[in-house]
Design an enzyme around this catalytic site. Structure first.
Site, short mmCIF file in Angstrom:
data_model
loop_
_atom_site.label_atom_id
_atom_site.label_comp_id
_atom_site.label_asym_id
_atom_site.label_seq_id
_atom_site.Cartn_x
_atom_site.Cartn_y
_atom_site.Cartn_z
N THR A 140 0.63 -1.65 0.21
CA THR A 140 -0.21 0.10 -0.02
C THR A 140 0.85 1.43 -0.14
O THR A 140 2.36 1.22 0.76
CB THR A 140 -0.96 -0.17 1.27
OG1 THR A 140 -1.77 0.88 0.89
CG2 THR A 140 -0.25 0.17 2.58
N HIS A 192 2.17 -11.13 14.67
CA HIS A 192 3.82 -11.80 15.52
C HIS A 192 3.90 -12.90 15.93
O HIS A 192 4.53 -13.33 16.33
CB HIS A 192 3.83 -10.65 16.66
CG HIS A 192 5.15 -10.29 16.68
ND1 HIS A 192 6.11 -11.38 16.93
CD2 HIS A 192 5.64 -9.14 17.68
CE1 HIS A 192 7.71 -11.40 17.57
NE2 HIS A 192 7.23 -10.10 18.73
#
Length: 219
Positions: A140, A192
């Site tokens: 993006t 994560h």
């Protein structure tokens, strides 16, 4: 469209353990090559933008670090053989992410054509449903609106997303001297649960290395 975007973003925030890392990248080499090749690409019917170079560098990094191109399915890690890149396109009243399928099979010219074609058809509402599905990694570009960098949310079920900041001239220290260079901040948002900071750092370091040391042979 706003409702779908809202649902998808809230779901992403609830699903992934979002962490972001930011790297500063010198675009001097990219800018020199872009200026040299710009007219040639226009003659071939497309524009040579920074995004094409970034996309090619990302593809190389995804090959080297396949965990960034993976996804999570329950307790299973799903490694994707194909590299299908989603390129976020801003619309007047929303956002859409068309996908370049098998992006790793395209050279710089092919990537330029695909990026420009998908963006144009996205804005004219001429994309088919399958062209906005099946992405394995997303890029993006909030920098197109002047943002120094962004902290994008992951496009589920992917596990990472790259945000591209504005490319602008800045004062930097090179060999103990202050110089003016076109600089860009790249942000990797990652899940994560699967990707650790060290993995993200190595991925971004490789993207940075490919961009700053871009070889014309890669074109």
């Amino acid at each position: 469209m706003r409702k779908k975007i809202a649902e998808h973003m809230i779901m992403s925030r609830r699903t992934s353990a979002h962490v972001h890392s930011v790297f500063h990248v010198n675009f001097s080499t990219i800018e020199r090559i872009r200026q040299q090749k710009k007219a040639e690409y226009e003659q071939r019917g497309t524009k040579l933008t920074y995004m094409a170079f970034i996309t090619q560098a990302v593809i190389a990094a995804l090959r080297r670090f396949p965990v960034v191109n993976a996804s999570l399915d329950g307790d299973n890690i799903v490694y994707r053989k194909d590299i299908n890149l989603g390129i976020a396109v801003a619309l007047d009243n929303g956002l859409i992410v068309p996908v370049i399928r098998n992006a790793d099979e395209k050279n710089l010219l092919g990537l330029s054509r695909a990026i420009n074609d998908l963006a144009a058809r996205a804005r004219s509402k001429k994309l088919s449903p399958d062209e906005v599905q099946g992405g394995t990694f997303t890029i993006t570009n909030p920098g197109i609106f002047g943002a120094l960098y962004g902290l994008p949310l992951i496009n589920q079920p992917q596990v990472a997303i790259l945000g591209v900041g504005v490319v602008e001239k800045r004062a930097v220290v090179i060999d103990d001297a202050i110089a003016i260079r076109p600089m860009c901040q790249l942000t990797l948002g990652y899940d994560h649960r699967l990707i650790d900071g060290a993995d993200a750092g190595r991925f971004l370091a490789y993207v940075k290395e490919r961009l700053e040391g871009f070889d014309e042979a890669w074109i």
